[in-house]
Design a protein around this motif. Structure first.
Motif, PDB file in Angstrom:
ATOM      1  N   VAL A  72       0.830  -1.202   0.000  1.00  0.00           N
ATOM      2  CA  VAL A  72       0.000   0.000   0.000  1.00  0.00           C
ATOM      3  C   VAL A  72       0.868   1.256   0.000  1.00  0.00           C
ATOM      4  N   ALA A  73       1.949   1.248   0.769  1.00  0.00           N
ATOM      5  CA  ALA A  73       2.844   2.405   0.808  1.00  0.00           C
ATOM      6  C   ALA A  73       3.447   2.695  -0.557  1.00  0.00           C
ATOM      7  N   ALA A  74       3.641   1.645  -1.349  1.00  0.00           N
ATOM      8  CA  ALA A  74       4.223   1.804  -2.681  1.00  0.00           C
ATOM      9  C   ALA A  74       3.204   2.293  -3.708  1.00  0.00           C
ATOM     10  N   GLY A  75       1.952   2.432  -3.266  1.00  0.00           N
ATOM     11  CA  GLY A  75       0.928   2.957  -4.155  1.00  0.00           C
ATOM     12  C   GLY A  75       0.112   1.917  -4.874  1.00  0.00           C
ATOM     13  N   ALA A  76       0.279   0.652  -4.499  1.00  0.00           N
ATOM     14  CA  ALA A  76      -0.486  -0.419  -5.135  1.00  0.00           C
ATOM     15  C   ALA A  76      -1.670  -0.803  -4.254  1.00  0.00           C
ATOM     16  N   ALA A  77      -2.607  -1.528  -4.848  1.00  0.00           N
ATOM     17  CA  ALA A  77      -3.751  -2.015  -4.093  1.00  0.00           C
ATOM     18  C   ALA A  77      -3.411  -3.361  -3.487  1.00  0.00           C
ATOM     19  N   LEU A  78      -3.834  -3.581  -2.253  1.00  0.00           N
ATOM     20  CA  LEU A  78      -3.514  -4.840  -1.580  1.00  0.00           C
ATOM     21  C   LEU A  78      -4.380  -5.989  -2.057  1.00  0.00           C
TER      22      LEU A  78
END
Length: 219
Positions: free
Chosen positions: A123-129
């Motif tokens: 999530v921190a990297a900008g992706a969806a979990l």
């Protein structure tokens, strides 16, 4: 060295907060910057400390985690904070409401520590979990309740190929599956996904799926 991801942990149970904080702080790339026990405190502390991500429980006193997520990451929020919802309740309604409120991911508290840590990094990297197919099933189940959005950029800003990629994302396809379907490289798919998110002012694939259903681009 890259600065560690700054995490705020919010849960009304002190034992769980401490456990999460201990696990997270033990990682060299993660740092717990604060803890709080209710949603109102989560909003106030997050606005003061500006963490990279908030690990948020759902059921809490004063203000529940869904509403706190909406105030921190919802549409129209200035300087939104990424939120990873972690709860004991595996109910579709909670997942749906969390995503609609702006959460970037959803995990159960009984997930192994490694999954929690990976979820925070994802999530921190900008992706969806959530996996695309899980998101599709979830949003599809509630599609009839989602009214078309009028406060977001229009999909006419997309090229025909970008619109095609958006529909495939909403259909639950991974980057590799999209690449195979369109006979293009995965790097090209990543470029299209990035352009789509930028043009539509969306944070991640979860929001892209919700957007597609709200606009009636998929059924």
């Amino acid at each position: 060295m890259t600065a560690p991801v700054r995490v705020l942990v919010c849960d009304d149970q002190a034992l769980i907060r401490t456990g999460f904080a201990t696990i997270i702080d033990a990682q060299p790339d993660l740092e717990v910057v604060g803890e709080c026990g209710d949603g109102r405190a989560a909003v106030e502390v997050a606005r003061r400390l500006s963490p990279d991500i908030v690990v948020m429980d759902v059921r809490m006193p004063v203000l529940d985690g869904i509403e706190a997520t909406r105030l921190l990451a919802g549409a129209g929020v200035e300087n939104p904070v990424k939120v990873l919802v972690v709860t004991t309740f595996n109910l579709d309604e909670y997942v749906y409401e969390a995503l609609r409120a702006g959460a970037s991911g959803f995990l159960l508290k009984d997930a192994p520590p490694a999954q929690l840590l990976q979820g925070i990094r994802t999530v921190a990297a900008g992706a969806a979990l959530l996996a695309p197919e899980v998101t599709r099933q979830l949003v599809g189940r509630y599609a009839s309740r989602i009214r078309p959005a009028r406060d977001t950029p229009d999909e006419t800003a997309l090229t025909p190929r970008e619109l095609e990629v958006l529909r495939l994302i909403a259909d639950g396809r991974s980057n590799s599956e999209i690449a195979a379907t369109l006979v293009i490289s995965q790097e090209t798919v990543k470029t299209y996904v990035s352009r789509i998110l930028t043009k539509l002012d969306l944070r991640d694939r979860v929001q892209a799926v919700v957007y597609a259903y709200r606009r009636g681009l998929v059924t």
